[in-house]
Each structure stands twice: as structure tokens, then as C-alpha cells.
Write a protein that holds these residues in place. Structure first.
Motif, PDB file in Angstrom:
ATOM      1  N   ASN A 138       0.830  -1.212   0.000  1.00 18.11           N
ATOM      2  CA  ASN A 138       0.000   0.000   0.000  1.00 18.11           C
ATOM      3  C   ASN A 138       0.860   1.256   0.000  1.00 18.11           C
ATOM      4  OD1 ASN A 138      -2.380  -1.470   0.007  1.00 18.11           O
ATOM      5  ND2 ASN A 138      -2.542  -1.474   2.244  1.00 18.11           N
ATOM      6  N   ALA A 139       1.959   1.223   0.749  1.00 21.08           N
ATOM      7  CA  ALA A 139       2.849   2.379   0.782  1.00 21.08           C
ATOM      8  C   ALA A 139       3.510   2.598  -0.577  1.00 21.08           C
ATOM      9  CB  ALA A 139       3.919   2.182   1.861  1.00 21.08           C
ATOM     10  N   PHE A 140       3.850   1.518  -1.254  1.00 22.52           N
ATOM     11  CA  PHE A 140       4.441   1.615  -2.583  1.00 22.52           C
ATOM     12  C   PHE A 140       3.461   2.269  -3.556  1.00 22.52           C
ATOM     13  CE2 PHE A 140       4.958  -0.102  -6.862  1.00 22.52           C
ATOM     14  CZ  PHE A 140       6.297   0.168  -7.120  1.00 22.52           C
ATOM     15  N   LYS A 141       2.209   1.860  -3.495  1.00 24.18           N
ATOM     16  CA  LYS A 141       1.205   2.414  -4.395  1.00 24.18           C
ATOM     17  C   LYS A 141       0.921   3.881  -4.080  1.00 24.18           C
ATOM     18  CE  LYS A 141      -0.923  -2.140  -4.889  1.00 24.18           C
ATOM     19  NZ  LYS A 141      -2.068  -3.003  -4.495  1.00 24.18           N
ATOM     20  N   ALA A 142       0.954   4.221  -2.789  1.00 26.27           N
ATOM     21  CA  ALA A 142       0.661   5.594  -2.393  1.00 26.27           C
ATOM     22  C   ALA A 142       1.812   6.546  -2.696  1.00 26.27           C
ATOM     23  CB  ALA A 142       0.332   5.641  -0.897  1.00 26.27           C
ATOM     24  N   ASN A 143       3.042   6.025  -2.656  1.00 28.14           N
ATOM     25  CA  ASN A 143       4.203   6.880  -2.859  1.00 28.14           C
ATOM     26  C   ASN A 143       5.278   6.096  -3.602  1.00 28.14           C
ATOM     27  OD1 ASN A 143       6.096   8.914  -2.770  1.00 28.14           O
ATOM     28  ND2 ASN A 143       6.563   8.662  -0.594  1.00 28.14           N
ATOM     29  N   PRO A 144       5.091   5.867  -4.905  1.00 26.82           N
ATOM     30  CA  PRO A 144       6.048   5.050  -5.657  1.00 26.82           C
ATOM     31  C   PRO A 144       7.448   5.657  -5.739  1.00 26.82           C
ATOM     32  CG  PRO A 144       4.466   6.106  -7.127  1.00 26.82           C
ATOM     33  CD  PRO A 144       3.972   6.323  -5.739  1.00 26.82           C
ATOM     34  N   ALA A 145       7.584   6.955  -5.463  1.00 32.65           N
ATOM     35  CA  ALA A 145       8.901   7.581  -5.504  1.00 32.65           C
ATOM     36  C   ALA A 145       9.708   7.319  -4.245  1.00 32.65           C
ATOM     37  CB  ALA A 145       8.755   9.093  -5.710  1.00 32.65           C
ATOM     38  N   GLY A 146       9.046   6.798  -3.196  1.00 33.04           N
ATOM     39  CA  GLY A 146       9.749   6.499  -1.963  1.00 33.04           C
ATOM     40  C   GLY A 146       9.977   7.723  -1.113  1.00 33.04           C
ATOM     41  N   THR A 147      10.734   7.532  -0.029  1.00 37.76           N
ATOM     42  CA  THR A 147      11.034   8.630   0.887  1.00 37.76           C
ATOM     43  C   THR A 147      12.509   8.591   1.260  1.00 37.76           C
ATOM     44  OG1 THR A 147      10.438   7.270   2.803  1.00 37.76           O
ATOM     45  CG2 THR A 147       8.708   8.673   1.867  1.00 37.76           C
TER      46      THR A 147
END
Length: 312
Positions: A74-83
Motif C-alpha cells: 500500500n505504501a508503494f502504491k501511495a508513494n512510488p517515488a519512496g522517501t
């Protein structure tokens, strides 16, 4: 913990503790996660996974809770650019779609490259963490590690003999339990009539393992037994109904029984805890059964207890 950081967090555990493949898929003893290790990697002796002969390159293989994979996906889909400059990547594996990260880090004064991958299991999340020191990075490259990750797979069952062979004691009687599963390879084992998907609590089950603390003096054993019994994970509203010293296989022990509730459905259970005291640790045997199944479950619990022997 932020989901995207989950992949790198577990990699710190083992930090505190040619790019061709070496051969076929290998499962570390007791593990449900396996992969095809790269050339030069051999089974590790101090942890579940693989390492080079000089212990420089490490590949940790373990399991995380089932929900961990969904959080990362879910985190990948929400923020595919990462942190924070760490971009997650997806990769197809025999187990399904996996996600991994790669980052530069330090292991003390040594510069290392760390990789973390999570993949789906049926009732758990598979996890693989790799650490490559800078002096090995020309052999164990990003592409090589990605190829190894792509080989990761899951096995549904681990042979019972393989699991029990890792334990520091022998279990010679299984009490006709249907499912045998190490909770942590070499540390604790569960014997159950139900499985992880159905939940263990609605049916009889046992947990057997060593605990690293024990009563300081013989006079402290009763208090110690009661404290550990009421602190059994997953047991709520515990009420001690009996606690007394006994002999187990000729050694000093303690039997404690409690009535409690357990599991997501608040099952009313009776639980017995046996402690067999040694010099620096104690063997802990827990048997839990729904209260209406206690009379038939207790003889099974006792048979398993009496079949546990030290390894020579």
C-alpha cells in the motif's frame, strides 16, 4: 514505524547480530522462505540464511506478520517515488509480486550496501535482507542481488523432523497434534490441532521452548511460575486455579494452571504451564484448550511433556 521503513528496519537485526547462481533453491533449516543463493554464499551458522566464508556478505531469511506485506504494498502504491532517497522496487518472484529497497549504509566504520525484500506468504510475509560490504560490491552487485531476489519462493510446510531437529531438546511424543510449527527456528515450537489461518485458540495447542531466565533460588520458583503463567502472550483475564511444585523427568519443576480467555473470539480456556528448572534457564511447556475440551486435552499435554528429553 512508517511502512516504507519496515523493509530496512529488520535489516539492522543481523547488522547487530561472480553474479551467477550457486545452484537450486535452498531453504534455511526450519524456514518457509527459500531462494537460490549466489556463488560464494553458504548456509550461515549463526542465523537463518547465507553468508560468505569470511562472514562479510550476509543474507538473512525470516518471516514477518502477514499484514506487513500489505502495508508495504500500500505504501508503494501511495508513494512510488519512496522517501528519504530510498525508492522501493517491485519484482516478480515464484512467490508472487515482491518489493525491495537498496541503500548505502554503515556497519560500524565499514561502508555497506543493504537490500531488503518482502514477499507474500499464505499466513505470513517472507523477508530477505542482504548486506554487502564495499569490498565485495563488484561481485555482489545490484543486478546480482536482484536476480537472487527474483528466485525467492515459499514452501507451505517444513518437514516436522527438520523443525524438531533444530530444537535444543528432543520431542519424542507429538500427542496426535495435526500441525507442528516452529515459532522461531531453534527457539520454540507449537503443536496444534488448528492452523494459523483458523487460529490456534479455538482448539487444543501447546507451545514448548526454553526461557533464558529462571528463579534465582528454589524458594522463588513458586512466585516465578505464577508470574510467567499470568504473563503468557495472548492470555487475558487470567486466574490461577492451581500452582504447586512437581518433579519432571527427575528434575525440579512447577505446574501452574489458569482459567482465562484467549484469541480474537474470547475463547474461554484452561491453560497449564510446566516449568522444568535447569541451571541457567528453564524448559517451559504450555498447553491450552477450550474449557469444554480440557478433560480430553490434558492427557495429550502430559504425554508430550513426558516425551521431552535433553539432547546428548
Amino acid at each position: 514505524m512508517k511502512p516504507l521503513r519496515l523493509l530496512t528496519a529488520v535489516a539492522l537485526i543481523f547488522a547487530a547480530n561472480s553474479s551467477a547462481f550457486a545452484g537450486e533453491t535452498v531453504f534455511p533449516p526450519g524456514a518457509r522462505v527459500g531462494l537460490t543463493p549466489l556463488v560464494g554464499l553458504v548456509p550461515a551458522k549463526a542465523f537463518a540464511g547465507f553468508e560468505t566464508e569470511d562472514h562479510g556478505v550476509k543474507v538473512l531469511v525470516t518471516e514477518l506478520p502477514a499484514e506487513a506485506y500489505g502495508e508495504v504494498a500500500n505504501a508503494f502504491k501511495a508513494n512510488p517515488a519512496g522517501t528519504n532517497g530510498i525508492k522501493p522496487e517491485s519484482i516478480e518472484s515464484p512467490a508472487g509480486l515482491a518489493y525491495y529497497t537498496a541503500e548505502n549504509a554503515k556497519d560500524g566504520a565499514t561502508s555497506v550496501r543493504r537490500y531488503s525484500m518482502i514477499l507474500p506468504g499464505s499466513t505470513f510475509s517472507g523477508y530477505v535482507a542482504v548486506q554487502v560490504p564495499e569490498n565485495a560490491s563488484k561481485i555482489y552487485t545490484d543486478d546480482a542481488v536482484r536476480q537472487m531476489f527474483a528466485s525467492a519462493t515459499i514452501r507451505k510446510e517444513v518437514p516436522v523432523e527438520e523443525q524438531l531437529g533444530l530444537m535444543p531438546f528432543k520431542v519424542t511424543e507429538l500427542g496426535n497434534f495435526k500441525n507442528i510449527r516452529t515459532l522461531a527456528p531453534g527457539a520454540a515450537v507449537i503443536l496444534a490441532d488448528n492452523d494459523e489461518a483458523a487460529g490456534f485458540e479455538p482448539a487444543p495447542f501447546m507451545v514448548i521452548g526454553l526461557i533464558g531466565t529462571t528463579a534465582a533460588q528454589p524458594d522463588d520458583r513458586g512466585r516465578f511460575a505464577q508470574q510467567t503463567a499470568t504473563a503468557i502472550p495472548g492470555v487475558r483475564e487470567a486466574r490461577i486455579t492451581m500452582s504447586e511444585p512437581i518433579r519432571i523427568d527427575g528434575m525440579p519443576g512447577y505446574e501452574t494452571r489458569i482459567d482465562a480467555t484467549s484469541g480474537k473470539d474470547n475463547t474461554a480456556v484452561t491453560v497449564v504451564q510446566w516449568l522444568r528448572f535447569g541451571n541457567s534457564n528453564a524448559l517451559r511447556i504450555i498447553g491450552s484448550a477450550p474449557r469444554d475440551q480440557w478433560s480430553s486435552a490434558f492427557p495429550r499435554f502430559r504425554a508430550v511433556r513426558d516425551g521431552i528429553q535433553p539432547r546428548s
